[in-house]
Design a protein around this motif. Structure first.
Motif, short mmCIF file in Angstrom:
data_model
loop_
_atom_site.label_atom_id
_atom_site.label_comp_id
_atom_site.label_asym_id
_atom_site.label_seq_id
_atom_site.Cartn_x
_atom_site.Cartn_y
_atom_site.Cartn_z
N GLU A 1 -12.15 -9.73 0.48
CA GLU A 1 -11.88 -8.52 1.32
C GLU A 1 -10.48 -8.32 1.62
O GLU A 1 -9.72 -7.27 1.49
CB GLU A 1 -12.76 -8.42 2.63
CG GLU A 1 -12.46 -7.19 3.63
CD GLU A 1 -11.01 -7.76 4.53
OE1 GLU A 1 -10.30 -6.85 4.90
OE2 GLU A 1 -11.21 -8.84 4.91
N SER A 2 -9.79 -9.41 2.09
CA SER A 2 -8.46 -9.64 2.45
C SER A 2 -7.38 -9.03 1.01
O SER A 2 -6.50 -8.36 1.29
CB SER A 2 -7.90 -11.05 2.98
OG SER A 2 -6.51 -11.18 3.11
N ALA A 3 -7.94 -9.60 0.03
CA ALA A 3 -7.03 -9.25 -1.21
C ALA A 3 -7.21 -7.85 -1.35
O ALA A 3 -6.20 -7.14 -1.90
CB ALA A 3 -7.34 -10.24 -2.59
N ALA A 4 -8.54 -7.43 -1.53
CA ALA A 4 -8.57 -5.90 -1.63
C ALA A 4 -7.90 -4.79 -0.62
O ALA A 4 -7.35 -3.95 -0.72
CB ALA A 4 -10.08 -5.58 -1.56
N THR A 5 -7.89 -5.37 0.78
CA THR A 5 -7.47 -4.72 1.81
C THR A 5 -5.64 -4.75 1.58
O THR A 5 -5.29 -3.54 1.68
CB THR A 5 -7.76 -5.32 3.03
OG1 THR A 5 -9.23 -4.94 3.34
CG2 THR A 5 -7.06 -4.57 4.52
N THR A 6 -5.22 -5.73 1.09
CA THR A 6 -3.88 -5.59 0.88
C THR A 6 -3.55 -4.60 -0.17
O THR A 6 -2.53 -3.92 -0.15
CB THR A 6 -3.57 -7.20 0.44
OG1 THR A 6 -3.69 -8.00 1.49
CG2 THR A 6 -2.09 -7.16 0.19
N ALA A 7 -4.50 -4.69 -1.25
CA ALA A 7 -3.84 -3.87 -2.53
C ALA A 7 -4.22 -2.37 -1.76
O ALA A 7 -3.28 -1.52 -2.10
CB ALA A 7 -4.94 -3.95 -3.38
N ALA A 8 -5.10 -2.10 -1.06
CA ALA A 8 -5.36 -0.59 -0.66
C ALA A 8 -4.22 -0.21 0.52
O ALA A 8 -3.95 0.81 0.24
CB ALA A 8 -6.71 -0.57 0.13
N ALA A 9 -3.75 -1.03 0.96
CA ALA A 9 -2.78 -0.82 1.97
C ALA A 9 -1.42 -0.55 1.31
O ALA A 9 -0.69 0.36 1.83
CB ALA A 9 -2.75 -2.01 3.01
N ALA A 10 -1.27 -1.36 0.28
CA ALA A 10 0.25 -1.16 -0.46
C ALA A 10 -0.31 0.14 -1.17
O ALA A 10 0.80 1.04 -1.30
CB ALA A 10 -0.03 -2.17 -1.78
N GLU A 11 -1.42 0.54 -1.50
CA GLU A 11 -1.45 1.80 -2.14
C GLU A 11 -1.25 3.05 -1.30
O GLU A 11 -0.53 4.05 -1.55
CB GLU A 11 -2.98 2.12 -2.76
CG GLU A 11 -3.17 3.44 -3.25
CD GLU A 11 -4.95 3.36 -3.73
OE1 GLU A 11 -5.24 4.76 -3.85
OE2 GLU A 11 -5.51 2.57 -4.24
#
Length: 159
Positions: free
Chosen positions: A113-123
């Motif tokens: 979740e953390s990795a996916a959230t970081t990617a989503a936040a960057a997007e």
């Protein structure tokens, strides 16, 4: 929404709305994985305990970027959920939080979740005119230099 967005008079309201949207969507991700009871605020604590081992509330607050009071409240909720146990610290006032096997079992989900959230936040930030994380950091720094209470008091003296 109208074409003229609210100005600084609704800053707190709009920031709470933004935070509600962000936290609500992260909570929904946990719910999608059968963790309806897991609150987004637990994740940094679980991950910090996994990385650093048993920690005092004060150290958890510092590591997760929240106040001691907020960390204490979060840990108290996590005790009720069976994610941490509290033990006496070196002095009578401190308590040490230790993760339970239930918390440790969540680490693969929390890491994903953390990795996916970081990617989503960057997007999300790529869609904005200015990186939100940078703006939040600058706002926190400015408030550390001169708190909002002081700014309000000064503005009231000017009127």
């Amino acid at each position: 929404m109208s074409s003229s967005a609210p100005g600084p008079e609704l800053l707190g309201t709009r920031l709470r709305h933004l935070l509600d949207q962000l936290d609500g969507d992260v909570a929904a991700v946990y719910a999608d994985r059968g963790l309806e009871w897991f609150r987004p605020r637990y994740a940094p604590v679980v991950r910090e305990l996994a990385a650093s081992g048993p920690s005092s509330i004060r150290d958890l607050a510092r590591a997760t970027g929240v106040t001691h009071s907020a960390a204490s409240q979060t840990v108290a909720q996590m005790v009720k959920e069976g994610l941490v146990v509290l033990e006496p610290g070196a002095d009578a006032r401190s308590r040490i939080a230790r993760p339970t096997p239930k918390a440790e079992a969540l680490l693969p989900v929390l890491d994903a979740e953390s990795a996916a959230t970081t990617a989503a936040a960057a997007e999300l930030e790529a869609e904005l005119g200015y990186p939100l994380s940078r703006l939040v950091g600058e706002a926190l720094d400015a408030l550390a230099r001169r708190p909002m209470r002081r700014r309000i008091a000064d503005a009231m003296m000017d009127t």
